[in-house]
Design a protein around this motif. Structure first.
Motif, short mmCIF file in Angstrom:
data_model
loop_
_atom_site.label_atom_id
_atom_site.label_comp_id
_atom_site.label_asym_id
_atom_site.label_seq_id
_atom_site.Cartn_x
_atom_site.Cartn_y
_atom_site.Cartn_z
N PRO A 195 5.35 -5.43 13.16
CA PRO A 195 4.30 -4.55 12.65
C PRO A 195 3.61 -3.78 13.79
N LEU A 196 3.24 -2.54 13.50
CA LEU A 196 2.55 -1.73 14.51
C LEU A 196 1.14 -2.24 14.77
N ASN A 197 0.50 -2.78 13.74
CA ASN A 197 -0.86 -3.27 13.89
C ASN A 197 -0.92 -4.74 13.55
N VAL A 198 -1.61 -5.48 14.39
CA VAL A 198 -1.78 -6.92 14.18
C VAL A 198 -3.27 -7.19 14.24
N ASP A 199 -3.81 -7.85 13.21
CA ASP A 199 -5.23 -8.18 13.18
C ASP A 199 -5.44 -9.52 13.88
N VAL A 200 -5.68 -9.43 15.17
CA VAL A 200 -5.79 -10.63 16.00
C VAL A 200 -6.96 -11.51 15.56
#
Length: 98
Positions: free
Chosen positions: A34-39
């Motif tokens: 995924p391009l975005n990861v919600d850390v």
């Protein structure tokens, strides 16, 4: 030449042909990260403080803060690692404990 030597040589030839974009019989595997990861979401779902998360998975707290505040985004291998942590944190912890 030994069987192992022949296999290694064949693998090297296939890798070179693949790099040159020549037709090859080599098997390839493509993964989708995924391009975005919600850390922050990953950390909260694991019920860990920033320090606990950083210590457990080998991140610096400052890097973690920047990711969570949206100042920076995880790139490449870090993003893939975070996806693995989110999907199977127990396997990661087992691998790192060894």
């Amino acid at each position: 030449m030994s069987k192992l030597g022949k296999s290694l040589l064949q693998g090297a030839k296939e890798a070179l042909a693949y790099a040159k974009k020549e037709k090859t019989e080599a098997k390839t595997h493509k993964v989708s990260i995924p391009l975005n990861v919600d850390v922050k979401q990953i950390r909260l779902e694991l019920h860990l403080t920033r320090k606990q998360f950083a210590d457990r998975y080998g991140f610096s707290i400052r890097t973690l803060e920047k990711w969570e505040q949206g100042i920076r985004q995880p790139e490449g291998a870090a993003r893939a690692y975070l996806v693995v942590i989110a999907r199977n944190h127990k396997a990661v912890e087992l691998a790192l404990a060894g």
